[in-house]
Design a protein around this motif. Structure first.
Motif, PDB file in Angstrom:
ATOM      1  N   TYR A  52       0.830  -1.209   0.000  1.00 52.94           N
ATOM      2  CA  TYR A  52       0.000   0.000   0.000  1.00 52.94           C
ATOM      3  C   TYR A  52       0.859   1.252   0.000  1.00 52.94           C
ATOM      4  N   SER A 106       2.909   1.648  -3.347  1.00 57.12           N
ATOM      5  CA  SER A 106       2.110   2.130  -4.469  1.00 57.12           C
ATOM      6  C   SER A 106       1.711   3.579  -4.250  1.00 57.12           C
ATOM      7  N   LYS A 107       1.630   3.980  -2.982  1.00 48.90           N
ATOM      8  CA  LYS A 107       1.326   5.379  -2.694  1.00 48.90           C
ATOM      9  C   LYS A 107       2.522   6.261  -3.067  1.00 48.90           C
ATOM     10  N   ARG A 145       2.972   6.640  -6.944  1.00 47.68           N
ATOM     11  CA  ARG A 145       1.931   7.322  -7.699  1.00 47.68           C
ATOM     12  C   ARG A 145       2.437   8.704  -8.099  1.00 47.68           C
ATOM     13  N   ASP A 195      -7.806  -0.421  -5.520  1.00 45.54           N
ATOM     14  CA  ASP A 195      -7.195   0.450  -6.507  1.00 45.54           C
ATOM     15  C   ASP A 195      -6.928  -0.289  -7.812  1.00 45.54           C
TER      16      ASP A 195
END
Lengths: 120, 246
Positions: free
Chosen positions: B31, B34-35, B38, B196
């Protein structure tokens, strides 16, 4: 067992007097649905752990799950002061929503707790 | 029911618990990774504007019955007339925008990053489980199942005499993979990684195209049947005001 602490529903005013139009604030409705989803997930995890510790097997475990979900429904309805229509558009939201999505978590945590305590 | 197997306590301490903990931690790690990855590209002003117009039109459609018929018609004309309505898309531009959308390398890059951040940890964990823990029973589910579930639950064990409710460690990994989704949504908040990617898959399928949604919104605005919801409103207001005056 009914841990409904995090149920902070905010109100959907649908009282426009005189006419009985359904007037909903979609965002508030969504928030309420999310709260329901969270409390169901939370309770299914907790319930799974409890069922595992108690050593329930077979059908008893699933009955326990249904019992927990029923308690959750009652708790949610009580939190909404039994005037469900000012928070949700129909009863099904409280009774059925998120019912199956919690089952997977329940089974996982049930198995986990049961194995740790009773199998080895 | 066959006689119960005796499982070593070491399996619990060194397989079952570590496996679950690692799954949870990897989910959390994924998590945050991927944050981090981004990329926050500057949104295109035109696309943003079109999005806002769509939201306004949607609001009008939702609240259509609460304004008088005349006002509604005026607003609808403002949005959807054929010459200069906000939702009207000139013929030539449609293809152009689409082509531009597809050739935008940033978008494809973003999508790939997201997919990679999903796939890499999963393959790695699976390989890890396979390498260390393959070939023995790690857990037992507390309810009976039929023979059809054998291939699902005893992946990696080729014994047909073992009771189906015993779970091999590789299958325990799969159980974790699906069952922990609820836990992630609790500890990571709403927009966790699994949701997501599901959304990305959906969007990647047909390619996000704002002009198409503009014309779709225009169509649905055109077919709205206006029905004035508060016909007695003026009388009621009059009565209330009279009560105040008298």
């Amino acid at each position: 067992m009914a841990v409904n602490g995090e149920l902070g529903a905010d109100e959907n005013k649908s009282s426009d007097a005189s006419n009985d139009l359904p007037i909903f604030n979609a965002e508030n409705l969504q928030t309420n649905m999310k709260v329901i989803y969270y409390s169901r997930t939370f309770l299914s995890i907790i319930g799974g752990v409890v069922a595992g510790i108690l050593g329930l097997t077979g059908l008893m475990g699933f009955i326990f799950y249904f019992l927990i979900m029923a308690i959750t429904s009652i708790g949610l309805a009580a939190k909404a002061k039994f005037s469900v229509h000012s928070y949700f558009d129909c009863w099904n939201r409280i009774i059925l929503d998120g019912f199956l999505s919690g089952l997977m978590s329940f089974v996982l945590f049930w198995t986990f707790a049961y194995d740790i305590i009773h199998i080895f | 029911m066959a006689e119960d197997l005796v499982l070593d306590g070491a399996i619990r301490d060194w397989v079952l618990i570590p496996l679950s903990v690692v799954m949870v931690l990897i989910g959390v790690l994924r998590y945050f990774v991927s944050k981090l990855m981004r990329s926050s590209q500057l949104p295109d002003a035109k696309i943003l504007k079109e999005g806002q117009v769509i939201i306004r039109a949607r609001n009008l459609r939702a609240a259509a019955n609460f304004i008088p018929a005349k006002s509604f018609r005026a607003r609808r004309a403002y949005y959807s007339n054929e010459e200069n309505g906000l939702l009207h898309v000139p013929k030539g531009q449609t293809q152009n925008a689409q082509a531009q959308m597809f050739s935008d390398p940033n978008m494809a890059m973003d999508m790939m990053k997201k997919n990679l951040s999903m796939i890499i940890p999963q393959t790695l964990t699976f390989a890890w489980v396979n390498f260390f823990f393959s070939g023995f029973v790690a857990a037992k589910i507390p309810f009976p199942l039929t023979q059809r579930f054998r291939s699902m639950l005893q992946n990696g064990i080729d014994l047909s005499t073992v009771d189906v409710s015993y779970v091999s460690s590789r299958s325990w990994y799969f159980l974790n993979l699906f069952g922990l989704r609820g836990l992630f949504s609790l500890i990571l908040g709403e927009e966790n990684a699994t949701d997501d990617t599901a959304r990305m898959m959906q969007m990647g399928g047909f390619g996000f195209d704002p002009t198409k949604s503009l014309s779709a919104e225009k169509d649905s605005l055109d077919i709205v049947q206006h029905e004035w919801a508060l016909p007695k409103f003026e009388q009621r207001a009059e009565a209330v005001l009279k009560k105040f005056v008298s």
